[in-house]
Motif scaffolding. Structure first.
Motif, PDB file in Angstrom:
ATOM      1  N   MET A  26       0.797  -1.091  -0.147  1.00 32.73           N
ATOM      2  CA  MET A  26       0.183  -0.052   0.368  1.00 32.73           C
ATOM      3  C   MET A  26       0.827   1.213   0.075  1.00 32.73           C
ATOM      4  O   MET A  26       0.313   2.161  -0.342  1.00 32.73           O
ATOM      5  N   ILE A  36       1.093   3.134  -3.154  1.00 35.20           N
ATOM      6  CA  ILE A  36       0.123   3.993  -3.957  1.00 35.20           C
ATOM      7  C   ILE A  36       0.284   5.544  -3.506  1.00 35.20           C
ATOM      8  O   ILE A  36       0.641   5.834  -2.191  1.00 35.20           O
ATOM      9  N   VAL A  91      -5.888  10.574  -3.065  1.00 33.59           N
ATOM     10  CA  VAL A  91      -6.567   9.087  -3.151  1.00 33.59           C
ATOM     11  C   VAL A  91      -7.701   9.078  -2.003  1.00 33.59           C
ATOM     12  O   VAL A  91      -7.528   9.722  -1.053  1.00 33.59           O
ATOM     13  N   THR A 119     -11.115   3.568  -3.318  1.00 31.02           N
ATOM     14  CA  THR A 119      -9.815   3.222  -3.813  1.00 31.02           C
ATOM     15  C   THR A 119      -8.628   2.371  -3.422  1.00 31.02           C
ATOM     16  O   THR A 119      -8.139   1.138  -3.791  1.00 31.02           O
ATOM     17  N   LEU A 120      -8.439   2.803  -1.952  1.00 28.03           N
ATOM     18  CA  LEU A 120      -7.371   1.939  -1.230  1.00 28.03           C
ATOM     19  C   LEU A 120      -8.179   0.593  -1.019  1.00 28.03           C
ATOM     20  O   LEU A 120      -7.502  -0.672  -0.916  1.00 28.03           O
ATOM     21  N   GLU A 160     -10.435  -1.355  -2.613  1.00 30.17           N
ATOM     22  CA  GLU A 160     -10.489  -2.023  -3.905  1.00 30.17           C
ATOM     23  C   GLU A 160      -9.059  -2.579  -4.211  1.00 30.17           C
ATOM     24  O   GLU A 160      -8.949  -3.616  -4.506  1.00 30.17           O
ATOM     25  N   GLN A 161      -8.028  -1.831  -3.956  1.00 26.22           N
ATOM     26  CA  GLN A 161      -6.609  -2.136  -4.242  1.00 26.22           C
ATOM     27  C   GLN A 161      -6.131  -3.127  -3.301  1.00 26.22           C
ATOM     28  O   GLN A 161      -5.632  -4.436  -3.813  1.00 26.22           O
ATOM     29  N   VAL A 162      -6.477  -3.129  -2.075  1.00 27.01           N
ATOM     30  CA  VAL A 162      -6.262  -4.329  -1.015  1.00 27.01           C
ATOM     31  C   VAL A 162      -7.144  -5.658  -1.522  1.00 27.01           C
ATOM     32  O   VAL A 162      -6.371  -6.495  -1.679  1.00 27.01           O
ATOM     33  N   THR A 220      -7.980  -6.569  -4.455  1.00 32.09           N
ATOM     34  CA  THR A 220      -7.359  -7.249  -5.650  1.00 32.09           C
ATOM     35  C   THR A 220      -6.412  -8.015  -5.231  1.00 32.09           C
ATOM     36  O   THR A 220      -6.042  -8.923  -6.230  1.00 32.09           O
ATOM     37  N   GLU A 221      -5.719  -7.855  -4.012  1.00 34.34           N
ATOM     38  CA  GLU A 221      -4.628  -8.707  -3.556  1.00 34.34           C
ATOM     39  C   GLU A 221      -5.074 -10.214  -2.974  1.00 34.34           C
ATOM     40  O   GLU A 221      -4.500 -10.761  -2.449  1.00 34.34           O
TER      41      GLU A 221
END
Length: 50
Positions: free
Chosen positions: A1, A4, A29, A33-34, A36-38, A40-41
């Motif tokens: 993270m 980002i 940001v 968004t944060l 969703e990024q997590v 995706t992992e």
């Protein structure tokens, strides 16, 4: 993270290892968004507000 743009710091408190605290700049940001990024992992995550 930390990679980002807009994330200032990431911390996992010793007494709550399941919790990750993220300090970020909302002008760079947003929390959605944060999150969703997590996700995706492949990590289970939720937003918790103060």
């Amino acid at each position: 993270m930390r990679a980002i743009d807009g994330v200032v710091s990431v911390n996992n408190p010793d007494d709550k290892p399941h919790l990750t605290l993220v300090e970020y700049r909302p002008d760079k940001v947003d929390s959605k968004t944060l999150l969703e990024q997590v996700k995706t992992e492949g990590v289970h995550a939720k937003l918790v507000g103060l």
